[in-house]
Design a protein around this motif. Structure first.
Motif, PDB file in Angstrom:
ATOM      1  N   ASN A   1       0.808  -1.227   0.000  1.00  0.00           N
ATOM      2  CA  ASN A   1       0.000   0.000   0.000  1.00  0.00           C
ATOM      3  C   ASN A   1       0.837   1.270   0.000  1.00  0.00           C
ATOM      4  N   HIS A   2       2.113   1.143  -0.380  1.00  0.00           N
ATOM      5  CA  HIS A   2       2.973   2.322  -0.455  1.00  0.00           C
ATOM      6  C   HIS A   2       3.598   2.497  -1.839  1.00  0.00           C
ATOM      7  N   VAL A   3       2.966   1.921  -2.844  1.00  0.00           N
ATOM      8  CA  VAL A   3       3.422   2.120  -4.219  1.00  0.00           C
ATOM      9  C   VAL A   3       2.534   3.161  -4.883  1.00  0.00           C
ATOM     10  N   THR A   4       3.026   3.744  -5.975  1.00  0.00           N
ATOM     11  CA  THR A   4       2.259   4.783  -6.659  1.00  0.00           C
ATOM     12  C   THR A   4       1.443   4.196  -7.807  1.00  0.00           C
ATOM     13  N   LEU A   5       0.483   4.958  -8.253  1.00  0.00           N
ATOM     14  CA  LEU A   5      -0.333   4.550  -9.395  1.00  0.00           C
ATOM     15  C   LEU A   5       0.534   4.271 -10.611  1.00  0.00           C
ATOM     16  N   ASP A   6       1.488   5.154 -10.900  1.00  0.00           N
ATOM     17  CA  ASP A   6       2.341   4.969 -12.080  1.00  0.00           C
ATOM     18  C   ASP A   6       3.202   3.725 -11.948  1.00  0.00           C
ATOM     19  N   GLU A   7       3.709   3.451 -10.733  1.00  0.00           N
ATOM     20  CA  GLU A   7       4.506   2.238 -10.531  1.00  0.00           C
ATOM     21  C   GLU A   7       3.679   0.992 -10.787  1.00  0.00           C
ATOM     22  N   VAL A   8       2.455   0.992 -10.281  1.00  0.00           N
ATOM     23  CA  VAL A   8       1.588  -0.169 -10.461  1.00  0.00           C
ATOM     24  C   VAL A   8       1.218  -0.357 -11.927  1.00  0.00           C
ATOM     25  N   CYS A   9       0.887   0.709 -12.614  1.00  0.00           N
ATOM     26  CA  CYS A   9       0.512   0.592 -14.026  1.00  0.00           C
ATOM     27  C   CYS A   9       1.686   0.108 -14.874  1.00  0.00           C
ATOM     28  N   ALA A  10       2.894   0.562 -14.561  1.00  0.00           N
ATOM     29  CA  ALA A  10       4.071   0.074 -15.290  1.00  0.00           C
ATOM     30  C   ALA A  10       4.274  -1.415 -15.029  1.00  0.00           C
ATOM     31  N   HIS A  11       4.062  -1.828 -13.786  1.00  0.00           N
ATOM     32  CA  HIS A  11       4.177  -3.242 -13.418  1.00  0.00           C
ATOM     33  C   HIS A  11       3.122  -4.077 -14.146  1.00  0.00           C
TER      34      HIS A  11
ATOM     35  N   PHE B   1      -5.835  -3.764  -7.786  1.00  0.00           N
ATOM     36  CA  PHE B   1      -5.753  -2.314  -7.944  1.00  0.00           C
ATOM     37  C   PHE B   1      -6.034  -1.583  -6.634  1.00  0.00           C
ATOM     38  N   GLU B   2      -5.841  -2.305  -5.532  1.00  0.00           N
ATOM     39  CA  GLU B   2      -6.016  -1.739  -4.193  1.00  0.00           C
ATOM     40  C   GLU B   2      -7.337  -0.966  -4.110  1.00  0.00           C
ATOM     41  N   GLY B   3      -7.317   0.258  -3.619  1.00  0.00           N
ATOM     42  CA  GLY B   3      -8.537   1.055  -3.505  1.00  0.00           C
ATOM     43  C   GLY B   3      -8.742   2.006  -4.656  1.00  0.00           C
ATOM     44  N   GLY B   4      -8.070   1.728  -5.770  1.00  0.00           N
ATOM     45  CA  GLY B   4      -8.200   2.605  -6.926  1.00  0.00           C
ATOM     46  C   GLY B   4      -7.277   3.804  -6.884  1.00  0.00           C
ATOM     47  N   PHE B   5      -6.410   3.870  -5.851  1.00  0.00           N
ATOM     48  CA  PHE B   5      -5.422   4.938  -5.701  1.00  0.00           C
ATOM     49  C   PHE B   5      -6.073   6.323  -5.631  1.00  0.00           C
ATOM     50  N   ALA B   6      -7.284   6.354  -5.078  1.00  0.00           N
ATOM     51  CA  ALA B   6      -8.004   7.621  -4.905  1.00  0.00           C
ATOM     52  C   ALA B   6      -9.160   7.389  -3.948  1.00  0.00           C
ATOM     53  N   HIS B   7      -9.669   8.466  -3.385  1.00  0.00           N
ATOM     54  CA  HIS B   7     -10.846   8.387  -2.526  1.00  0.00           C
ATOM     55  C   HIS B   7     -12.115   8.691  -3.308  1.00  0.00           C
ATOM     56  N   ALA B   8     -12.101   9.798  -4.050  1.00  0.00           N
ATOM     57  CA  ALA B   8     -13.294  10.248  -4.752  1.00  0.00           C
ATOM     58  C   ALA B   8     -13.623   9.335  -5.931  1.00  0.00           C
ATOM     59  N   PRO B   9     -14.894   9.019  -6.125  1.00  0.00           N
ATOM     60  CA  PRO B   9     -15.286   8.139  -7.230  1.00  0.00           C
ATOM     61  C   PRO B   9     -14.793   8.599  -8.595  1.00  0.00           C
TER      62      PRO B   9
ATOM     63  N   ASN C   1      -8.395   6.696 -12.716  1.00  0.00           N
ATOM     64  CA  ASN C   1      -7.286   5.770 -12.500  1.00  0.00           C
ATOM     65  C   ASN C   1      -7.571   4.399 -13.104  1.00  0.00           C
ATOM     66  N   VAL C   2      -8.837   3.966 -13.033  1.00  0.00           N
ATOM     67  CA  VAL C   2      -9.215   2.706 -13.676  1.00  0.00           C
ATOM     68  C   VAL C   2      -9.014   2.810 -15.179  1.00  0.00           C
ATOM     69  N   THR C   3      -9.364   3.937 -15.753  1.00  0.00           N
ATOM     70  CA  THR C   3      -9.151   4.158 -17.190  1.00  0.00           C
ATOM     71  C   THR C   3      -7.675   4.000 -17.534  1.00  0.00           C
ATOM     72  N   GLN C   4      -6.798   4.524 -16.694  1.00  0.00           N
ATOM     73  CA  GLN C   4      -5.356   4.392 -16.918  1.00  0.00           C
ATOM     74  C   GLN C   4      -4.920   2.938 -16.804  1.00  0.00           C
ATOM     75  N   ALA C   5      -5.451   2.234 -15.826  1.00  0.00           N
ATOM     76  CA  ALA C   5      -5.065   0.834 -15.622  1.00  0.00           C
ATOM     77  C   ALA C   5      -5.503  -0.046 -16.786  1.00  0.00           C
ATOM     78  N   VAL C   6      -6.705   0.187 -17.287  1.00  0.00           N
ATOM     79  CA  VAL C   6      -7.231  -0.626 -18.387  1.00  0.00           C
ATOM     80  C   VAL C   6      -6.309  -0.561 -19.604  1.00  0.00           C
ATOM     81  N   LYS C   7      -5.658   0.572 -19.792  1.00  0.00           N
ATOM     82  CA  LYS C   7      -4.772   0.743 -20.950  1.00  0.00           C
ATOM     83  C   LYS C   7      -3.503  -0.109 -20.862  1.00  0.00           C
TER      84      LYS C   7
ATOM     85  N   ILE D   1     -14.825   1.377 -17.089  1.00  0.00           N
ATOM     86  CA  ILE D   1     -14.590   0.180 -17.897  1.00  0.00           C
ATOM     87  C   ILE D   1     -15.554   0.150 -19.081  1.00  0.00           C
ATOM     88  N   ASP D   2     -16.815   0.485 -18.826  1.00  0.00           N
ATOM     89  CA  ASP D   2     -17.807   0.474 -19.900  1.00  0.00           C
ATOM     90  C   ASP D   2     -17.504   1.529 -20.952  1.00  0.00           C
TER      91      ASP D   2
END
Length: 271
Positions: free
Chosen positions: A59-69, A85-93, A99-105, A141-142
């Motif tokens: 829980n101490h990695v960044t969004l960019d690190e995870v997406c590269a991985h 994808f943990e908690g989506g790397f954000a609080h607000a929906p 961030n999900v859009t970034q991960a899907v790519k 995702i949709d």
């Protein structure tokens, strides 16, 4: 011919239709390729295992690190990859959706969003907000038309909130908000697993099995569709490493090194 991203996603979706499959969790490209070599049908990342592999705590990695991985894992294997994808790397929906859009790519075939906050005082998001976060991930995702499988996770049992009725209520709400698969890591007894499977059917259920005492066949009999092991494979690898390194540091002997996997076999597997 290697599978395309679309083919991986279609394959992953079909795996959820019937039966029970194991979704082991590699922590780097090498472990991912080894699991493919062993014949598994799909893989899932592990937030903890990846974090440890780059010298960080879970829980101490960044969004960019995870997406590269995730991109590296997807490129390395001819199998569908599900993202922790943990908690989506954000609080607000709305930011979860971005961030999900970034991960899907990255090419993933599946993705999970959990409801833990990281705040010990309030370890779970308020129910309404947690549901909105799942709904936001669904919308992202949709909008991408990717067909990525969305898993809704309730972390209650991992944060000390072990009221099964509460966990089931959240899982049902996540299903209604668009989650394709439901997951309550930490439930362990047959009775708990059966209750969750029954409560969310016909949606598939993922169960975490990171300890001895349960088999794939037993989980299948309970109606479990998907089994993951979280950071357990990474912990096993670190167990061997630390035992050997500690022996050298403290005793000046090298006995544990004799338990290592064959270098010749590793070279053969990765050739």
């Amino acid at each position: 011919m290697p599978m395309t991203t679309a083919e991986k996603r279609a394959t992953f979706d079909r795996l959820h239709e019937s039966g029970c499959f194991v979704l082991p969790n590699p922590f780097d490209v090498g472990s991912a390729r080894a699991l493919q070599h062993l014949g598994f049908k799909a893989l899932a990342s592990t937030s903890a295992g990846f974090a440890w592999s780059i010298g960080k705590a879970d829980n101490h990695v960044t969004l960019d690190e995870v997406c590269a991985h995730l991109a590296a894992l997807c490129a390395a294997v001819d199998l569908p990859v599900n993202a922790d994808f943990e908690g989506g790397f954000a609080h607000a929906p709305e930011q979860v959706a971005a961030n999900v859009t970034q991960a899907v790519k990255t090419g993933i075939a599946g993705l999970s969003i959990e409801d833990s906050t990281g705040d010990k005082a309030k370890p779970l998001y308020e129910r309404g907000l947690a549901v909105e976060r799942i709904r936001a991930a669904r919308s992202a995702i949709d909008a991408d038309k990717s067909g990525v499988v969305l898993t809704g996770r309730c972390e209650g049992f991992l944060v000390g909130q072990t009221d099964l009725a509460m966990v089931i209520d959240r899982l049902q709400a996540y299903a209604a908000a668009g989650a394709d698969c439901l997951y309550a890591p930490g439930i362990r007894s047959k009775e708990q697993i059966e209750a969750v499977v029954k409560a969310v059917q016909p949606k598939p259920v993922n169960v975490l099995l990171g300890w001895p005492g349960f088999s794939v066949a037993e989980a299948a009999e309970l109606g479990v569709r998907r089994i993951s092991v979280g950071g357990s494979l990474a912990r096993s690898a670190w167990g061997g490493f630390m035992r050997a390194a500690t022996e050298i540091a403290e005793k000046g002997t090298f006995t544990e090194l004799g338990n290592g996997y064959s270098g010749a076999e590793l070279n053969k597997m990765f050739r």
